[in-house]
Structures are given as structure tokens and as C-alpha cells.
Motif scaffolding. Structure first.
Motif, PDB file in Angstrom:
ATOM      1  N   LYS A  40       4.272   9.552   9.960  1.00  0.00           N
ATOM      2  CA  LYS A  40       3.754   9.140  10.923  1.00  0.00           C
ATOM      3  C   LYS A  40       2.372   9.496  11.207  1.00  0.00           C
ATOM      4  O   LYS A  40       1.554   8.994  11.482  1.00  0.00           O
ATOM      5  CB  LYS A  40       4.117   9.742  12.031  1.00  0.00           C
ATOM      6  CG  LYS A  40       4.119   9.663  13.092  1.00  0.00           C
ATOM      7  CD  LYS A  40       5.235  10.381  14.736  1.00  0.00           C
ATOM      8  CE  LYS A  40       4.165   9.879  16.164  1.00  0.00           C
ATOM      9  NZ  LYS A  40       5.783  10.644  17.028  1.00  0.00           N
ATOM     10  N   LYS A  41       1.940  11.144  10.777  1.00  0.00           N
ATOM     11  CA  LYS A  41       0.693  11.251  11.112  1.00  0.00           C
ATOM     12  C   LYS A  41      -0.421  10.849  10.150  1.00  0.00           C
ATOM     13  O   LYS A  41      -1.604  11.050  10.484  1.00  0.00           O
ATOM     14  CB  LYS A  41       0.794  13.241  11.093  1.00  0.00           C
ATOM     15  CG  LYS A  41      -0.450  13.900  10.906  1.00  0.00           C
ATOM     16  CD  LYS A  41      -0.007  15.435  10.498  1.00  0.00           C
ATOM     17  CE  LYS A  41      -1.525  15.605  10.917  1.00  0.00           C
ATOM     18  NZ  LYS A  41      -1.400  17.254  10.678  1.00  0.00           N
ATOM     19  N   LYS A  42      -0.221  10.646   8.993  1.00  0.00           N
ATOM     20  CA  LYS A  42      -0.306  10.280   7.956  1.00  0.00           C
ATOM     21  C   LYS A  42      -1.213   8.921   8.224  1.00  0.00           C
ATOM     22  O   LYS A  42      -2.503   8.516   8.054  1.00  0.00           O
ATOM     23  CB  LYS A  42       0.056  10.098   6.584  1.00  0.00           C
ATOM     24  CG  LYS A  42      -1.122   9.605   4.992  1.00  0.00           C
ATOM     25  CD  LYS A  42      -2.093  10.513   5.092  1.00  0.00           C
ATOM     26  CE  LYS A  42      -2.888  11.226   3.807  1.00  0.00           C
ATOM     27  NZ  LYS A  42      -3.590  11.316   3.130  1.00  0.00           N
ATOM     28  N   VAL A  43      -0.248   7.970   8.423  1.00  0.00           N
ATOM     29  CA  VAL A  43       0.288   6.805   9.318  1.00  0.00           C
ATOM     30  C   VAL A  43      -1.713   6.106  10.594  1.00  0.00           C
ATOM     31  O   VAL A  43      -2.280   6.008  10.202  1.00  0.00           O
ATOM     32  CB  VAL A  43       0.948   6.033   8.784  1.00  0.00           C
ATOM     33  CG1 VAL A  43       0.558   3.874   9.620  1.00  0.00           C
ATOM     34  CG2 VAL A  43       1.432   5.365   7.764  1.00  0.00           C
ATOM     35  N   ASN A  44      -1.011   7.376  11.266  1.00  0.00           N
ATOM     36  CA  ASN A  44      -1.850   7.353  12.178  1.00  0.00           C
ATOM     37  C   ASN A  44      -3.485   7.768  11.853  1.00  0.00           C
ATOM     38  O   ASN A  44      -4.175   7.006  13.034  1.00  0.00           O
ATOM     39  CB  ASN A  44      -1.421   7.712  13.347  1.00  0.00           C
ATOM     40  CG  ASN A  44       0.140   7.391  13.899  1.00  0.00           C
ATOM     41  OD1 ASN A  44       0.361   6.672  13.934  1.00  0.00           O
ATOM     42  ND2 ASN A  44       1.165   8.466  14.812  1.00  0.00           N
ATOM     43  N   THR A  67       0.448  -0.744  -0.136  1.00  0.00           N
ATOM     44  CA  THR A  67      -0.285  -0.115   0.252  1.00  0.00           C
ATOM     45  C   THR A  67       0.934   1.406   0.073  1.00  0.00           C
ATOM     46  O   THR A  67       2.490   0.945  -0.133  1.00  0.00           O
ATOM     47  CB  THR A  67      -0.768  -0.114   1.242  1.00  0.00           C
ATOM     48  OG1 THR A  67       0.290   0.174   2.861  1.00  0.00           O
ATOM     49  CG2 THR A  67      -1.704  -1.106   1.420  1.00  0.00           C
ATOM     50  N   SER A  68      -0.075   2.115  -0.342  1.00  0.00           N
ATOM     51  CA  SER A  68       0.928   3.419   0.127  1.00  0.00           C
ATOM     52  C   SER A  68       0.336   5.021   0.691  1.00  0.00           C
ATOM     53  O   SER A  68      -0.877   4.568   0.576  1.00  0.00           O
ATOM     54  CB  SER A  68       1.704   3.738  -1.814  1.00  0.00           C
ATOM     55  OG  SER A  68      -0.125   4.088  -2.277  1.00  0.00           O
ATOM     56  N   VAL A  69       0.904   5.932   1.573  1.00  0.00           N
ATOM     57  CA  VAL A  69       0.925   7.036   1.591  1.00  0.00           C
ATOM     58  C   VAL A  69       0.702   7.867   0.538  1.00  0.00           C
ATOM     59  O   VAL A  69       2.226   8.150   0.273  1.00  0.00           O
ATOM     60  CB  VAL A  69       2.049   6.787   3.029  1.00  0.00           C
ATOM     61  CG1 VAL A  69       1.471   7.739   3.540  1.00  0.00           C
ATOM     62  CG2 VAL A  69       0.839   5.491   3.452  1.00  0.00           C
ATOM     63  N   ASP A  70       0.485   9.300   0.806  1.00  0.00           N
ATOM     64  CA  ASP A  70       0.261  10.707  -0.033  1.00  0.00           C
ATOM     65  C   ASP A  70       0.976  11.563   0.778  1.00  0.00           C
ATOM     66  O   ASP A  70       0.121  11.855   1.667  1.00  0.00           O
ATOM     67  CB  ASP A  70      -0.557  10.803  -1.311  1.00  0.00           C
ATOM     68  CG  ASP A  70      -0.765   9.799  -2.067  1.00  0.00           C
ATOM     69  OD1 ASP A  70       0.629  10.245  -2.516  1.00  0.00           O
ATOM     70  OD2 ASP A  70      -1.456   9.552  -2.792  1.00  0.00           O
ATOM     71  N   VAL A  71       1.704  12.422   0.983  1.00  0.00           N
ATOM     72  CA  VAL A  71       2.001  13.086   2.213  1.00  0.00           C
ATOM     73  C   VAL A  71       2.089  14.715   1.026  1.00  0.00           C
ATOM     74  O   VAL A  71       3.390  14.419   0.084  1.00  0.00           O
ATOM     75  CB  VAL A  71       3.285  12.941   3.075  1.00  0.00           C
ATOM     76  CG1 VAL A  71       2.264  11.857   3.915  1.00  0.00           C
ATOM     77  CG2 VAL A  71       4.386  12.484   2.084  1.00  0.00           C
ATOM     78  N   ALA A  72       2.055  15.891   2.096  1.00  0.00           N
ATOM     79  CA  ALA A  72       1.906  16.439   1.594  1.00  0.00           C
ATOM     80  C   ALA A  72       3.666  17.847   1.568  1.00  0.00           C
ATOM     81  O   ALA A  72       3.188  18.110   3.581  1.00  0.00           O
ATOM     82  CB  ALA A  72       0.764  17.802   0.910  1.00  0.00           C
ATOM     83  N   LEU A  73       4.266  17.849   1.466  1.00  0.00           N
ATOM     84  CA  LEU A  73       6.222  18.793   1.926  1.00  0.00           C
ATOM     85  C   LEU A  73       5.794  20.368   1.532  1.00  0.00           C
ATOM     86  O   LEU A  73       5.613  20.036   0.417  1.00  0.00           O
ATOM     87  CB  LEU A  73       6.557  18.138   2.565  1.00  0.00           C
ATOM     88  CG  LEU A  73       6.637  16.772   2.948  1.00  0.00           C
ATOM     89  CD1 LEU A  73       7.344  15.569   2.924  1.00  0.00           C
ATOM     90  CD2 LEU A  73       6.117  16.836   4.240  1.00  0.00           C
ATOM     91  N   MET A  74       5.977  21.104   2.217  1.00  0.00           N
ATOM     92  CA  MET A  74       6.855  21.775   1.701  1.00  0.00           C
ATOM     93  C   MET A  74       7.837  21.979   0.875  1.00  0.00           C
ATOM     94  O   MET A  74       8.256  20.502   1.630  1.00  0.00           O
ATOM     95  CB  MET A  74       7.212  22.953   3.019  1.00  0.00           C
ATOM     96  CG  MET A  74       5.861  23.994   3.538  1.00  0.00           C
ATOM     97  SD  MET A  74       4.812  24.469   2.529  1.00  0.00           S
ATOM     98  CE  MET A  74       4.987  25.738   1.761  1.00  0.00           C
ATOM     99  N   ASN A  75       8.427  23.072  -0.485  1.00  0.00           N
ATOM    100  CA  ASN A  75       9.930  21.931  -0.678  1.00  0.00           C
ATOM    101  C   ASN A  75      10.743  22.659  -0.366  1.00  0.00           C
ATOM    102  O   ASN A  75      12.392  21.775  -0.621  1.00  0.00           O
ATOM    103  CB  ASN A  75       9.954  22.818  -1.984  1.00  0.00           C
ATOM    104  CG  ASN A  75       8.549  23.003  -3.009  1.00  0.00           C
ATOM    105  OD1 ASN A  75       8.219  21.615  -2.813  1.00  0.00           O
ATOM    106  ND2 ASN A  75       8.339  23.847  -3.936  1.00  0.00           N
ATOM    107  N   THR A  76      11.017  22.677   1.154  1.00  0.00           N
ATOM    108  CA  THR A  76      12.239  22.743   1.482  1.00  0.00           C
ATOM    109  C   THR A  76      12.074  21.903   2.645  1.00  0.00           C
ATOM    110  O   THR A  76      12.962  21.909   3.947  1.00  0.00           O
ATOM    111  CB  THR A  76      12.115  24.356   2.722  1.00  0.00           C
ATOM    112  OG1 THR A  76      11.105  24.964   3.218  1.00  0.00           O
ATOM    113  CG2 THR A  76      12.646  25.131   1.525  1.00  0.00           C
ATOM    114  N   ALA A  77      11.253  20.802   3.123  1.00  0.00           N
ATOM    115  CA  ALA A  77      11.319  20.079   3.605  1.00  0.00           C
ATOM    116  C   ALA A  77      12.564  18.978   3.709  1.00  0.00           C
ATOM    117  O   ALA A  77      12.920  18.904   2.947  1.00  0.00           O
ATOM    118  CB  ALA A  77      10.226  19.085   3.720  1.00  0.00           C
ATOM    119  N   THR A  78      12.392  18.745   5.296  1.00  0.00           N
ATOM    120  CA  THR A  78      13.305  17.705   5.614  1.00  0.00           C
ATOM    121  C   THR A  78      13.498  16.381   5.958  1.00  0.00           C
ATOM    122  O   THR A  78      11.793  16.046   5.791  1.00  0.00           O
ATOM    123  CB  THR A  78      14.712  18.153   7.007  1.00  0.00           C
ATOM    124  OG1 THR A  78      13.516  18.087   8.057  1.00  0.00           O
ATOM    125  CG2 THR A  78      15.036  19.365   7.065  1.00  0.00           C
TER     126      THR A  78
END
Length: 164
Positions: A100-104, A80-91
């Protein structure tokens, strides 16, 4: 007194409304806000907004539309997969927190409250991109070559790193 009955009724009504503590209470305002938010979140255009969004979630989604954020897909070991959105400057650390937040959220909506030991997860598994282990939590995702719509994989920590 030459007041008309209509004026007396309005005065009495406004006095009752302004002195009723429940009418102006923060709990009523909060309930109204939550009701409005729940109605908004049923809109199909807002399907990618989390069920209990924080301001940072909404800000990231706005920046995604403006091009200053990226959407990533993380392929889990179970296929399965998880989609996340992050700022371009993300680490990498930001990515791990988003996963973690999305899976929880996903686990809670399916099974109720479930405790996952994320320390155990990150100690035994790592994220990779093009077979390169992502090891430095402080490293920018762009430094790894990760861009919008990139797909990352979750692997056993035994995977060899090309960076090392």
C-alpha cells in the motif's frame, strides 16, 4: 577599558548570534536536516530509500543488508511489479501495508495525490505465492514459504486456495 577592537567585535557578533531566535529555531534545524537528506537521497547508492523515508524504512533497509530482512517482488495485474523490503519476521498484514505504501508513493509521484480504496482492493483481490492464496493477515510470510527475493502475484479473489 582596555579591550581591543577585535574582542569587542567578537563579543558583539556572538551576542547577536545567540540572541537571534531564528538561528537556533527548530524550523531552521529541520530545514537543514531536510536539505541534507535531499542531497543524500540523490546518491545512486541510496536509490531504494523512499523519497520521504521514515526511520522504520531506513531500519528495514539496513537489516536487508545485514540479512535479517527480505526483498519481495509483487506482480500486479497490469503486468508491472512493486518491490518491497520487509523484516524476516513480517506477516501478511505487514506485506499489505508495505505494498500500500509503495503503490501510494508511486502514484503520488506520477499523478499527484490520488485516493485508492485499499479496503476495496483487498476485498476483491488477494496476494498469492505459488498459486496459494495468502488469506491469514496474522500469518508469518515464512509460514507460507516466502523467502528473500520471492515473487508474489496479485489475483482475483476467485482463485482457489490450496490451504483451505
Amino acid at each position: 577599558m582596555d579591550t581591543k577592537p577585535e574582542e569587542d567585535a567578537r563579543t558583539t557578533t556572538s551576542a547577536v548570534v545567540s540572541t537571534t531566535p531564528e538561528y537556533n529555531s527548530s524550523s531552521v534545524k529541520k530545514a537543514r536536516l531536510e536539505s541534507t537528506l535531499a542531497a543524500l537521497l540523490t546518491d545512486p547508492l541510496l536509490a531504494d530509500v523512499p523519497k520521504k523515508p521514515m526511520l522504520s524504512d531506513v531500519d528495514t533497509l539496513i537489516n536487508l543488508e545485514l540479512g535479517s530482512a527480505m526483498r519481495l517482488n509483487v506482480l500486479k495485474l497490469d503486468g508491472t511489479s512493486v518491490d518491497v523490503a520487509l523484516m524476516n519476521t513480517a506477516t501478511l498484514k505487514d506485506l499489505k501495508l508495505a505494498v500500500k505504501k509503495k503503490v501510494n508513493e508511486m502514484e503520488e509521484s506520477r499523478m499527484g495525490h490520488r485516493q485508492i480504496s485499499w479496503r476495496h482492493v483487498w476485498a476483491n483481490f488477494c496476494l498469492s505465492y505459488h498459486n496459494e492464496k495468502l488469506l491469514d493477515d496474522n500469518c508469518s510470510l515464512h509460514d507460507y514459504g516466502i523467502r528473500n527475493n520471492s515473487q508474489l502475484q496479485c489475483h482475483s479473489s476467485l482463485l482457489r486456495s490450496r490451504r483451505a
